[in-house]
Design a protein around this motif. Sequence first.
Motif, PDB file in Angstrom:
ATOM      1  N   MET A 225      21.828 -13.332  -0.119  1.00 27.32           N
ATOM      2  CA  MET A 225      22.296 -14.717   0.307  1.00 27.32           C
ATOM      3  C   MET A 225      23.736 -14.730   0.774  1.00 27.32           C
ATOM      4  N   PRO A 226      24.334 -15.269   1.842  1.00 26.57           N
ATOM      5  CA  PRO A 226      25.644 -15.491   2.206  1.00 26.57           C
ATOM      6  C   PRO A 226      26.217 -16.316   1.042  1.00 26.57           C
ATOM      7  N   SER A 227      27.671 -16.342   1.132  1.00 26.02           N
ATOM      8  CA  SER A 227      28.618 -16.790  -0.097  1.00 26.02           C
ATOM      9  C   SER A 227      28.900 -18.077   0.795  1.00 26.02           C
ATOM     10  N   GLY A 228      29.518 -19.123   0.095  1.00 27.78           N
ATOM     11  CA  GLY A 228      29.749 -20.262   0.584  1.00 27.78           C
ATOM     12  C   GLY A 228      30.850 -20.268   1.571  1.00 27.78           C
ATOM     13  N   MET A 229      31.832 -19.252   1.513  1.00 27.92           N
ATOM     14  CA  MET A 229      32.773 -19.086   2.634  1.00 27.92           C
ATOM     15  C   MET A 229      32.338 -18.428   3.901  1.00 27.92           C
ATOM     16  N   GLU A 230      30.879 -18.114   3.890  1.00 25.50           N
ATOM     17  CA  GLU A 230      30.334 -17.683   5.255  1.00 25.50           C
ATOM     18  C   GLU A 230      29.646 -18.983   6.025  1.00 25.50           C
ATOM     19  N   ILE A 231      29.349 -20.208   5.167  1.00 23.49           N
ATOM     20  CA  ILE A 231      28.682 -21.068   5.878  1.00 23.49           C
ATOM     21  C   ILE A 231      29.442 -22.338   6.358  1.00 23.49           C
ATOM     22  N   PHE A 232      29.324 -22.755   7.559  1.00 23.01           N
ATOM     23  CA  PHE A 232      30.342 -23.628   8.080  1.00 23.01           C
ATOM     24  C   PHE A 232      30.283 -25.009   7.395  1.00 23.01           C
ATOM     25  N   THR A 233      29.150 -25.446   7.049  1.00 23.88           N
ATOM     26  CA  THR A 233      29.217 -26.573   6.386  1.00 23.88           C
ATOM     27  C   THR A 233      29.730 -26.849   4.975  1.00 23.88           C
ATOM     28  N   HIS A 234      29.859 -25.578   4.211  1.00 21.55           N
ATOM     29  CA  HIS A 234      30.709 -25.211   3.075  1.00 21.55           C
ATOM     30  C   HIS A 234      32.064 -25.281   3.161  1.00 21.55           C
ATOM     31  N   SER A 235      32.527 -24.276   3.798  1.00 13.87           N
ATOM     32  CA  SER A 235      33.933 -24.110   4.236  1.00 13.87           C
ATOM     33  C   SER A 235      34.500 -24.427   5.525  1.00 13.87           C
ATOM     34  N   GLY A 236      33.945 -24.657   6.445  1.00 15.28           N
ATOM     35  CA  GLY A 236      34.523 -25.038   7.678  1.00 15.28           C
ATOM     36  C   GLY A 236      35.079 -26.676   7.874  1.00 15.28           C
ATOM     37  N   PRO A 237      35.518 -26.931   9.141  1.00 11.96           N
ATOM     38  CA  PRO A 237      36.069 -28.260   9.345  1.00 11.96           C
ATOM     39  C   PRO A 237      34.854 -29.207   9.516  1.00 11.96           C
ATOM     40  N   SER A 238      34.134 -29.364   8.770  1.00 12.49           N
ATOM     41  CA  SER A 238      33.004 -30.321   9.273  1.00 12.49           C
ATOM     42  C   SER A 238      33.223 -31.953   8.926  1.00 12.49           C
ATOM     43  N   HIS A 239      34.698 -32.127   8.672  1.00 17.01           N
ATOM     44  CA  HIS A 239      35.127 -33.377   8.587  1.00 17.01           C
ATOM     45  C   HIS A 239      35.588 -33.791  10.006  1.00 17.01           C
ATOM     46  N   LEU A 240      35.634 -32.756  10.801  1.00 16.27           N
ATOM     47  CA  LEU A 240      36.299 -33.315  12.188  1.00 16.27           C
ATOM     48  C   LEU A 240      35.279 -33.687  13.165  1.00 16.27           C
ATOM     49  N   THR A 241      34.578 -34.696  13.000  1.00 16.00           N
ATOM     50  CA  THR A 241      33.273 -35.199  13.902  1.00 16.00           C
ATOM     51  C   THR A 241      33.711 -35.526  15.164  1.00 16.00           C
ATOM     52  N   THR A 242      34.982 -36.150  15.141  1.00 16.18           N
ATOM     53  CA  THR A 242      35.325 -36.447  16.543  1.00 16.18           C
ATOM     54  C   THR A 242      36.892 -35.967  16.865  1.00 16.18           C
ATOM     55  N   VAL A 243      36.721 -35.232  18.206  1.00 15.37           N
ATOM     56  CA  VAL A 243      38.118 -34.315  18.145  1.00 15.37           C
ATOM     57  C   VAL A 243      38.727 -35.225  19.150  1.00 15.37           C
ATOM     58  N   ASP A 244      40.133 -35.432  19.041  1.00 14.97           N
ATOM     59  CA  ASP A 244      41.087 -36.039  19.991  1.00 14.97           C
ATOM     60  C   ASP A 244      41.826 -34.801  20.451  1.00 14.97           C
ATOM     61  N   TRP A 245      41.642 -34.698  21.726  1.00 16.38           N
ATOM     62  CA  TRP A 245      42.353 -33.298  22.335  1.00 16.38           C
ATOM     63  C   TRP A 245      43.936 -33.612  22.330  1.00 16.38           C
ATOM     64  N   LYS A 246      44.202 -34.810  22.457  1.00 17.62           N
ATOM     65  CA  LYS A 246      45.551 -34.898  22.535  1.00 17.62           C
ATOM     66  C   LYS A 246      46.288 -34.650  20.954  1.00 17.62           C
ATOM     67  N   ASN A 247      45.574 -34.646  20.129  1.00 16.14           N
ATOM     68  CA  ASN A 247      46.145 -34.601  18.701  1.00 16.14           C
ATOM     69  C   ASN A 247      46.281 -33.069  18.282  1.00 16.14           C
ATOM     70  N   PRO A 248      47.403 -32.514  18.065  1.00 13.00           N
ATOM     71  CA  PRO A 248      47.693 -30.940  18.199  1.00 13.00           C
ATOM     72  C   PRO A 248      47.071 -30.584  16.746  1.00 13.00           C
ATOM     73  N   HIS A 249      47.023 -31.188  15.782  1.00  9.97           N
ATOM     74  CA  HIS A 249      46.202 -30.969  14.629  1.00  9.97           C
ATOM     75  C   HIS A 249      44.795 -30.526  14.895  1.00  9.97           C
ATOM     76  N   HIS A 250      44.212 -31.599  15.711  1.00 14.53           N
ATOM     77  CA  HIS A 250      42.668 -31.249  16.213  1.00 14.53           C
ATOM     78  C   HIS A 250      42.517 -30.161  16.808  1.00 14.53           C
ATOM     79  N   ARG A 251      43.324 -29.874  17.801  1.00 20.05           N
ATOM     80  CA  ARG A 251      43.345 -28.637  18.847  1.00 20.05           C
ATOM     81  C   ARG A 251      43.470 -27.306  17.892  1.00 20.05           C
TER      82      ARG A 251
END
Length: 346
Positions: A1-27
Amino acid sequence: MPSGMEIFTHSGPSHLTTVDWKNPHHRRTVAASLVEGAYKIERDRQQNLQGHEALAPPWWEFFHFQVSHVLVDDVDHSIFGVIYESKFPTSYFKHSELKAPRYVMAFRGTLTQPDTRSRDLRLDFRCISNRLHESSRFQLAMQSIQNMVSLAGAENVWLAGHSLGSAIALQAGKSMTKMGFALETYLFNPPFISAPTERIKEERVKHGIHMASSVVKAGLSHVVKSRNNRNTTKEEDPFVVLASWSPYLFLNPADHICSGYIGYFEHRKKMEEIGAGKIERLALKNSIESIFSGALGKESEPFNFLPSAIVTINQTPAPDFRRAHGVEQWWNPNFHYRSMVFHFSN
């Protein structure tokens, strides 16, 4: 079984559902995630994870990218880079205010798994000795970047990398800028090759060491160039050319691999403030190695040389080196940071 660090929904930026490409933090978040995808795709290959078992795809699919091509090392046959292509239609990129890339070329850093450890560590040592550009991995990366820029145009291509991968992206970005193509570039924890002066706690001592180094390098450079009677014009000076390129650097002071860049840029600022900018600009163009190479009639550009950069420093305390060096810190929406912007003036 993969660890939580390997799974996007557990450790990735799934909060960023909409990307504002003009926002440097989003980029920054998207670029870091695509670099993580380059790590994950090689881990999937090593573990023979395919189809629904593969852990890598969510790291790019979440942001509407697809894999256009993978870059495979000719020595250990590992995947060290990924060329991502946006799934958005071509018309999406015709709006001049958008900063979205059509292609992102992302390079992973060192992996400690048996399949890749030996080759990656050899390349780490090449980086330390300023010979990374001679490696077949770098040459393949450069060829792919040139092909992509020729196909899509420099304004549509990003470079991104972490650790060893950021060293590849840094060297490639310099080379492309000298060819007239300044690519948007994201360098996460790039290696700084120098004495570890950032570990010195006393600021006056540290600044004194930097000052002495600048004076010595400026003096030696002047002597060597006078002896060689070199009279390069601004148009011929590669350092002036590189000033047009401002890569994004992401640094952590607790990461001894990249923290030297913090002192590198802060010292430049102090030298300007005390009126010693001319000395620092001359020293900036040279390392001790490059000066003596010049004395022998050879050109050797300092590995760390960056005339211009947009620097982000993570000021959130890291519990250990792994966290300080990890790419995952750069998609955290809540980290504390400070920024510096530098532009080389000849």
